[in-house]
Design an enzyme around this catalytic site. Structure first.
Site, short mmCIF file in Angstrom:
data_model
loop_
_atom_site.label_atom_id
_atom_site.label_comp_id
_atom_site.label_asym_id
_atom_site.label_seq_id
_atom_site.Cartn_x
_atom_site.Cartn_y
_atom_site.Cartn_z
N GLY A 1 -4.91 4.94 0.16
CA GLY A 1 -5.38 3.62 -0.22
C GLY A 1 -6.82 3.41 0.22
CG HIS B 1 -7.45 3.09 -14.07
ND1 HIS B 1 -7.93 3.45 -15.30
CD2 HIS B 1 -8.07 3.91 -13.17
CE1 HIS B 1 -8.81 4.42 -15.16
NE2 HIS B 1 -8.91 4.72 -13.88
CG HIS C 1 0.48 -12.89 2.41
ND1 HIS C 1 1.05 -11.71 1.99
CD2 HIS C 1 -0.53 -12.55 3.24
CE1 HIS C 1 0.41 -10.70 2.55
NE2 HIS C 1 -0.56 -11.19 3.31
CB VAL C 2 2.34 -17.40 -2.88
CG1 VAL C 2 0.96 -16.98 -3.37
CG2 VAL C 2 3.41 -16.45 -3.44
CD GLU D 1 -2.89 1.22 2.30
OE1 GLU D 1 -3.78 2.09 2.25
OE2 GLU D 1 -2.80 0.39 3.23
#
Length: 136
Positions: free
Chosen positions: A78, A103, A85-86, A60
């Site tokens: 924000g 964008h 989370h991997v 953020e």
């Protein structure tokens, strides 16, 4: 993206970015920015791994720095942060957040942020939407 002006603002007073140990980095592309954060006692879980909340805060904040750099004279906040989370990161490693603008509207910016460890493995994938407010 040159973020030096924003870096000066961030480093002027204590805030979440400085408390967690974030370092923001300029990039050559106008639609990207980066940040680094060493995993230490400021941003880890009690088990010694990077906190997912700290990862989301990093994402953020780097997206906010990007939006603020694109919109001088505006406050960029924000309004939505969503991440997966991997992979775990152990204390002592450093993570780098790579933010890419998806964008750029008048009032909304959307960023994709990948956070990687020092082995260049993705540890978190985050999408951030910022609201751009003109300040007086």
């Amino acid at each position: 993206m040159n973020i030096e002006r924003i870096n000066d603002i961030i480093n002027a007073t204590p805030n979440l970015s400085t408390a967690l140990g974030m370092e923001f980095i300029s990039t050559p592309e106008d639609d990207t920015c980066m940040a680094r954060m060493r995993v230490d006692e400021r941003n880890r879980q009690p088990f010694g791994f990077l906190s997912g909340g700290a990862s989301l805060a990093l994402a953020e904040n780097v997206a906010g720095v990007g939006s603020s750099s694109l919109c001088p004279g505006c406050a960029c906040v924000g309004i939505e942060v969503s991440g997966s989370h991997v992979k775990a990161v152990i204390e002592g490693d450093t993570v780098t957040a790579y933010a890419k603008l998806v964008h750029k509207g008048t009032t909304l910016h959307v960023w994709n942020v990948e956070i990687r460890n020092t082995a260049d493995e993705v540890i978190s994938s985050v999408r951030v939407t910022n609201y751009v407010v003109k300040t007086k």
